[in-house]
Design an enzyme around this catalytic site. Sequence first.
Site, short mmCIF file in Angstrom:
data_model
loop_
_atom_site.label_atom_id
_atom_site.label_comp_id
_atom_site.label_asym_id
_atom_site.label_seq_id
_atom_site.Cartn_x
_atom_site.Cartn_y
_atom_site.Cartn_z
N ASP A 7 0.91 -1.09 0.05
CA ASP A 7 0.06 -0.18 0.05
C ASP A 7 0.92 1.17 -0.04
O ASP A 7 1.36 1.69 1.00
CB ASP A 7 -1.08 0.09 1.39
CG ASP A 7 -1.82 1.22 1.16
OD1 ASP A 7 -2.18 1.87 0.19
OD2 ASP A 7 -2.16 1.52 2.50
N GLU A 68 -1.37 -1.51 -4.87
CA GLU A 68 -2.88 -0.32 -5.22
C GLU A 68 -2.30 0.45 -6.07
O GLU A 68 -1.28 1.10 -6.03
CB GLU A 68 -2.99 0.16 -3.72
CG GLU A 68 -4.18 1.02 -3.88
CD GLU A 68 -4.86 1.68 -2.70
OE1 GLU A 68 -6.01 1.08 -2.33
OE2 GLU A 68 -4.26 2.62 -2.06
N ASP A 141 -2.79 1.06 6.99
CA ASP A 141 -1.88 0.85 5.90
C ASP A 141 -1.39 -0.66 5.77
O ASP A 141 -1.28 -1.33 4.86
CB ASP A 141 -0.58 1.70 6.09
CG ASP A 141 -1.02 3.02 5.92
OD1 ASP A 141 -1.28 3.66 5.05
OD2 ASP A 141 -1.29 3.66 7.24
#
Length: 168
Positions: A7, A68, A141
């Site tokens: 992430d 992501e 996260d």
Amino acid sequence: MKVLAIDPGYGRCGMAIVEREASGKDILIHSDCIETSSTMEFTERLNVVASACASLISQHAPDSVAMEKLYFSNNQKTAMRVAEVRGAILAVAGAAGIAVTEYTPGEIKSATTGYGSADKKAVAQMVRMLVKIDKVIRLDDEYDAIAIGITHLASARTHAARVLRAER
């Protein structure tokens, strides 16, 4: 199959190593949230994140990297900095010869919760149900990185099933 899931961020960057066992069960091997201080120069922050990524690749030899996709927020400066972090991660993965797959936030939420507009709390709850986590996770996260790993393994499973059907 073992995946390094990320992430991306420069203040906080979630990273996880998630693996599919021969039994088909997904397990969490490692997760962390890399944090950098706002008092550091951006190049130092970028180096901390890239070095952590390189270290995980060296230690765990993942088959792939999942990350992501960048979505643009109202703050263009932040979006540009996150894009630079993503570039550094792509460079580290490329140097290691590892393919990178990207997923949108909606794809990640849908794969983990079944609902593409789920909130962070729902994602964290489902992550805990889908993989065994033996540690305290403080920041979203880290959960997001694990969710990205789960998404990638689910996508790989679906792709493999399609290939198998096509071969018949």
